[in-house]
Design a protein around this motif. Structure first.
Motif, PDB file in Angstrom:
ATOM      1  N   MET A   1       0.820  -1.179   0.000  1.00  0.00           N
ATOM      2  CA  MET A   1       0.000   0.000   0.000  1.00  0.00           C
ATOM      3  C   MET A   1       0.871   1.253   0.000  1.00  0.00           C
ATOM      4  N   GLN A   2       1.970   1.180   0.718  1.00  0.00           N
ATOM      5  CA  GLN A   2       2.850   2.348   0.773  1.00  0.00           C
ATOM      6  C   GLN A   2       3.382   2.699  -0.609  1.00  0.00           C
ATOM      7  N   ASP A   3       3.639   1.701  -1.436  1.00  0.00           N
ATOM      8  CA  ASP A   3       4.112   1.968  -2.799  1.00  0.00           C
ATOM      9  C   ASP A   3       3.056   2.721  -3.595  1.00  0.00           C
ATOM     10  N   ALA A   4       1.802   2.327  -3.445  1.00  0.00           N
ATOM     11  CA  ALA A   4       0.710   3.026  -4.146  1.00  0.00           C
ATOM     12  C   ALA A   4       0.614   4.469  -3.661  1.00  0.00           C
ATOM     13  N   ILE A   5       0.745   4.676  -2.360  1.00  0.00           N
ATOM     14  CA  ILE A   5       0.707   6.038  -1.811  1.00  0.00           C
ATOM     15  C   ILE A   5       1.869   6.854  -2.353  1.00  0.00           C
ATOM     16  N   ASN A   6       3.051   6.258  -2.382  1.00  0.00           N
ATOM     17  CA  ASN A   6       4.230   6.963  -2.888  1.00  0.00           C
ATOM     18  C   ASN A   6       4.047   7.414  -4.329  1.00  0.00           C
ATOM     19  N   PHE A 136      -4.647 -11.875   7.626  1.00  0.00           N
ATOM     20  CA  PHE A 136      -4.444 -12.011   6.186  1.00  0.00           C
ATOM     21  C   PHE A 136      -5.601 -11.379   5.412  1.00  0.00           C
ATOM     22  N   GLY A 137      -6.796 -11.445   5.975  1.00  0.00           N
ATOM     23  CA  GLY A 137      -7.946 -10.775   5.362  1.00  0.00           C
ATOM     24  C   GLY A 137      -7.731  -9.273   5.299  1.00  0.00           C
ATOM     25  N   GLU A 138      -7.156  -8.726   6.361  1.00  0.00           N
ATOM     26  CA  GLU A 138      -6.847  -7.290   6.356  1.00  0.00           C
ATOM     27  C   GLU A 138      -5.820  -6.964   5.283  1.00  0.00           C
ATOM     28  N   LEU A 139      -4.802  -7.802   5.163  1.00  0.00           N
ATOM     29  CA  LEU A 139      -3.797  -7.572   4.125  1.00  0.00           C
ATOM     30  C   LEU A 139      -4.415  -7.624   2.735  1.00  0.00           C
ATOM     31  N   ALA A 140      -5.326  -8.557   2.536  1.00  0.00           N
ATOM     32  CA  ALA A 140      -5.997  -8.677   1.235  1.00  0.00           C
ATOM     33  C   ALA A 140      -6.799  -7.416   0.929  1.00  0.00           C
ATOM     34  N   GLY A 141      -7.509  -6.907   1.926  1.00  0.00           N
ATOM     35  CA  GLY A 141      -8.279  -5.679   1.735  1.00  0.00           C
ATOM     36  C   GLY A 141      -7.398  -4.498   1.379  1.00  0.00           C
ATOM     37  N   ARG A 142      -6.256  -4.390   2.037  1.00  0.00           N
ATOM     38  CA  ARG A 142      -5.326  -3.298   1.732  1.00  0.00           C
ATOM     39  C   ARG A 142      -4.688  -3.480   0.351  1.00  0.00           C
ATOM     40  N   LEU A 143      -4.463  -4.723  -0.043  1.00  0.00           N
ATOM     41  CA  LEU A 143      -3.912  -4.985  -1.378  1.00  0.00           C
ATOM     42  C   LEU A 143      -4.894  -4.539  -2.453  1.00  0.00           C
ATOM     43  N   LEU A 148      -6.452  -0.432  -6.495  1.00  0.00           N
ATOM     44  CA  LEU A 148      -7.431   0.566  -6.946  1.00  0.00           C
ATOM     45  C   LEU A 148      -6.856   1.980  -6.901  1.00  0.00           C
ATOM     46  N   ALA A 149      -5.860   2.199  -6.035  1.00  0.00           N
ATOM     47  CA  ALA A 149      -5.231   3.521  -5.948  1.00  0.00           C
ATOM     48  C   ALA A 149      -4.459   3.852  -7.219  1.00  0.00           C
ATOM     49  N   LEU A 150      -4.094   2.836  -7.961  1.00  0.00           N
ATOM     50  CA  LEU A 150      -3.361   3.054  -9.208  1.00  0.00           C
ATOM     51  C   LEU A 150      -4.309   3.317 -10.382  1.00  0.00           C
ATOM     52  N   THR A 151      -5.609   3.324 -10.113  1.00  0.00           N
ATOM     53  CA  THR A 151      -6.623   3.642 -11.118  1.00  0.00           C
ATOM     54  C   THR A 151      -7.055   5.090 -10.900  1.00  0.00           C
ATOM     55  N   PRO A 152      -8.024   5.548 -11.645  1.00  0.00           N
ATOM     56  CA  PRO A 152      -8.504   6.923 -11.418  1.00  0.00           C
ATOM     57  C   PRO A 152      -9.053   7.172 -10.004  1.00  0.00           C
ATOM     58  N   LEU A 153      -9.351   6.106  -9.250  1.00  0.00           N
ATOM     59  CA  LEU A 153      -9.811   6.307  -7.874  1.00  0.00           C
ATOM     60  C   LEU A 153      -8.736   6.959  -7.012  1.00  0.00           C
ATOM     61  N   GLY A 154      -7.469   6.640  -7.284  1.00  0.00           N
ATOM     62  CA  GLY A 154      -6.348   7.264  -6.600  1.00  0.00           C
ATOM     63  C   GLY A 154      -6.460   7.297  -5.092  1.00  0.00           C
ATOM     64  N   ALA A 161      -8.888   1.956   2.239  1.00  0.00           N
ATOM     65  CA  ALA A 161      -8.072   0.748   2.415  1.00  0.00           C
ATOM     66  C   ALA A 161      -8.287   0.119   3.787  1.00  0.00           C
ATOM     67  N   ASN A 162      -8.112   0.890   4.847  1.00  0.00           N
ATOM     68  CA  ASN A 162      -8.309   0.335   6.188  1.00  0.00           C
ATOM     69  C   ASN A 162      -9.753  -0.086   6.423  1.00  0.00           C
ATOM     70  N   PRO A 163     -10.737   0.741   6.087  1.00  0.00           N
ATOM     71  CA  PRO A 163     -12.116   0.282   6.281  1.00  0.00           C
ATOM     72  C   PRO A 163     -12.436  -1.012   5.537  1.00  0.00           C
ATOM     73  N   LEU A 164     -11.955  -1.144   4.314  1.00  0.00           N
ATOM     74  CA  LEU A 164     -12.181  -2.379   3.563  1.00  0.00           C
ATOM     75  C   LEU A 164     -11.512  -3.558   4.263  1.00  0.00           C
ATOM     76  N   ALA A 165     -10.289  -3.345   4.717  1.00  0.00           N
ATOM     77  CA  ALA A 165      -9.556  -4.402   5.427  1.00  0.00           C
ATOM     78  C   ALA A 165     -10.280  -4.791   6.707  1.00  0.00           C
ATOM     79  N   TRP A 166     -10.751  -3.792   7.450  1.00  0.00           N
ATOM     80  CA  TRP A 166     -11.471  -4.085   8.698  1.00  0.00           C
ATOM     81  C   TRP A 166     -12.755  -4.851   8.422  1.00  0.00           C
ATOM     82  N   LEU A 167     -13.480  -4.437   7.388  1.00  0.00           N
ATOM     83  CA  LEU A 167     -14.752  -5.074   7.078  1.00  0.00           C
ATOM     84  C   LEU A 167     -14.577  -6.533   6.670  1.00  0.00           C
ATOM     85  N   ILE A 168     -13.592  -6.808   5.843  1.00  0.00           N
ATOM     86  CA  ILE A 168     -13.319  -8.192   5.431  1.00  0.00           C
ATOM     87  C   ILE A 168     -12.997  -9.048   6.651  1.00  0.00           C
TER      88      ILE A 168
END
Length: 188
Positions: A1-6, A136-143, A148-154, A161-168
């Motif tokens: 995720m940090q790479d996408a943020i960078n 691992f579910g949290e990691l999958a959500g962040r992945l 998606l951060a590399l798409t127009p969603l940015g 990312a965290n909410p999706l990871a928490w929800l999964i």
């Protein structure tokens, strides 16, 4: 995720980093309640007191939800001051992004709080493997959010990312708690 943020640039890096530090201040008490839940559940598991186990889960969930709403309210009214305290009076873009991150993530505080209850309940029952799998579910959500951060969603994808990871992980942990309880695996 940090790479996408960078890849989104230094303003986004600074915004996410500052906002996530603030988020951690508000979610740390939820994690502490979760840790207490693990001990409480382990003690009642050892005593074979199913009624206290159930009451503990309900009360823990209630505590987390009440705290989440309180934390949301405090964060809602103080987020600009908190962001300014960390970032200073810097770039309006960076400040706006940090505020966006905090606004989105604060709506999901109840999900994080409930996750802490159910994950730590599983650990207290002695089923650490299932609790690890939820990580691992949290990691999958962040992945997924990172991709998606590399798409127009940015940056919006990073905010979720965290909410999706928490929800999964919460869905998984809720299922596992029910599975363990229904299968009679609570008996020591």
């Amino acid at each position: 995720m940090q790479d996408a943020i960078n890849q989104l640039g230094s303003a986004i890096m600074a915004a996410q980093s500052a906002a996530d530090k603030i988020r951690q201040l508000f979610t740390l008490p939820m994690e502490s309640v979760g840790a207490a839940m693990a001990t409480y559940q382990a003690q009642n598991f050892g005593a074979r007191n199913r009624d206290r186990i159930k009451r503990g889960i309900l009360n823990g969930c209630l505590i987390q939800i009440i705290y989440s709403f309180g934390a949301f309210g405090i964060l809602w009214f103080s987020r600009r001051a908190l962001v300014t305290a960390i970032l200073g009076n810097g770039s309006p873009t960076t400040t706006a992004s940090a505020l966006q991150y905090l606004t989105i993530i604060a709506f999901f505080f109840p999900v994080h709080g409930l996750l802490m209850i159910f994950r730590n309940t599983i650990q207290g029952w002695g089923h650490s493997f299932y609790a690890i799998v939820s990580g691992f579910g949290e990691l999958a959500g962040r992945l997924v959010a990172s991709l998606l951060a590399l798409t127009p969603l940015g940056f919006v994808a990073i905010c979720y990312a965290n909410p999706l990871a928490w929800l999964i992980s919460l869905i998984y942990c809720g299922f596992i708690c029910r599975f363990i309880s229904k299968r009679g695996l609570l008996k020591p």
